[in-house]
Design a protein around this motif. Structure first.
Motif, PDB file in Angstrom:
ATOM      1  N   LEU A 185       2.421   1.958  -3.399  1.00  0.00           N
ATOM      2  CA  LEU A 185       1.491   2.589  -4.346  1.00  0.00           C
ATOM      3  C   LEU A 185       1.406   4.096  -4.133  1.00  0.00           C
TER       4      LEU A 185
ATOM      5  N   GLU B  53       0.833  -1.203   0.000  1.00  0.00           N
ATOM      6  CA  GLU B  53       0.000   0.000   0.000  1.00  0.00           C
ATOM      7  C   GLU B  53       0.869   1.256   0.000  1.00  0.00           C
TER       8      GLU B  53
ATOM      9  N   LEU C 282       3.920  -2.517  -9.195  1.00  0.00           N
ATOM     10  CA  LEU C 282       3.872  -3.086  -7.852  1.00  0.00           C
ATOM     11  C   LEU C 282       3.901  -4.612  -7.939  1.00  0.00           C
ATOM     12  N   GLU C 283       3.077  -5.165  -8.817  1.00  0.00           N
ATOM     13  CA  GLU C 283       3.011  -6.623  -8.941  1.00  0.00           C
ATOM     14  C   GLU C 283       4.329  -7.190  -9.457  1.00  0.00           C
TER      15      GLU C 283
ATOM     16  N   GLN D 195      -0.141  -0.232 -10.148  1.00  0.00           N
ATOM     17  CA  GLN D 195      -0.458  -1.628  -9.835  1.00  0.00           C
ATOM     18  C   GLN D 195       0.444  -2.615 -10.576  1.00  0.00           C
ATOM     19  N   SER D 196       0.693  -2.385 -11.868  1.00  0.00           N
ATOM     20  CA  SER D 196       1.481  -3.359 -12.623  1.00  0.00           C
ATOM     21  C   SER D 196       2.938  -3.395 -12.155  1.00  0.00           C
TER      22      SER D 196
END
Length: 74
Positions: free
Chosen positions: A49, A46, A59-60, A56-57
């Motif tokens: 981000l 979190e 982060l993943e 999101q991408s």
């Protein structure tokens, strides 16, 4: 570790990632994002981000590695 040391560790990791993927390092994260990581030292997905340049991408794809670098005490 201080901010400069943390930034340099992030840069070294980014260079290895970039070479493995065959892309320029800035494609992974720009210097401004690495600086923000070194200053704010996020400890969770979190918090990652909340860093400019991390969505999101990314982060993943890179979150686990970045958090490992940031939590690693020398």
């Amino acid at each position: 570790p201080d901010q400069v040391e943390t930034f340099e560790r992030l840069r070294a990791w980014r260079l290895v990632e970039a070479r493995e993927q065959g892309v320029p390092p800035y494609v992974i994260f720009g210097d401004a994002t690495l600086r923000a990581l070194a200053v704010h030292l996020p400890r969770s997905a979190e918090e990652l981000l909340g860093i400019s340049g991390i969505g999101q991408s990314k982060l993943e794809r890179y979150g686990e590695a970045v958090l490992a670098i940031l939590s690693d005490e020398p």
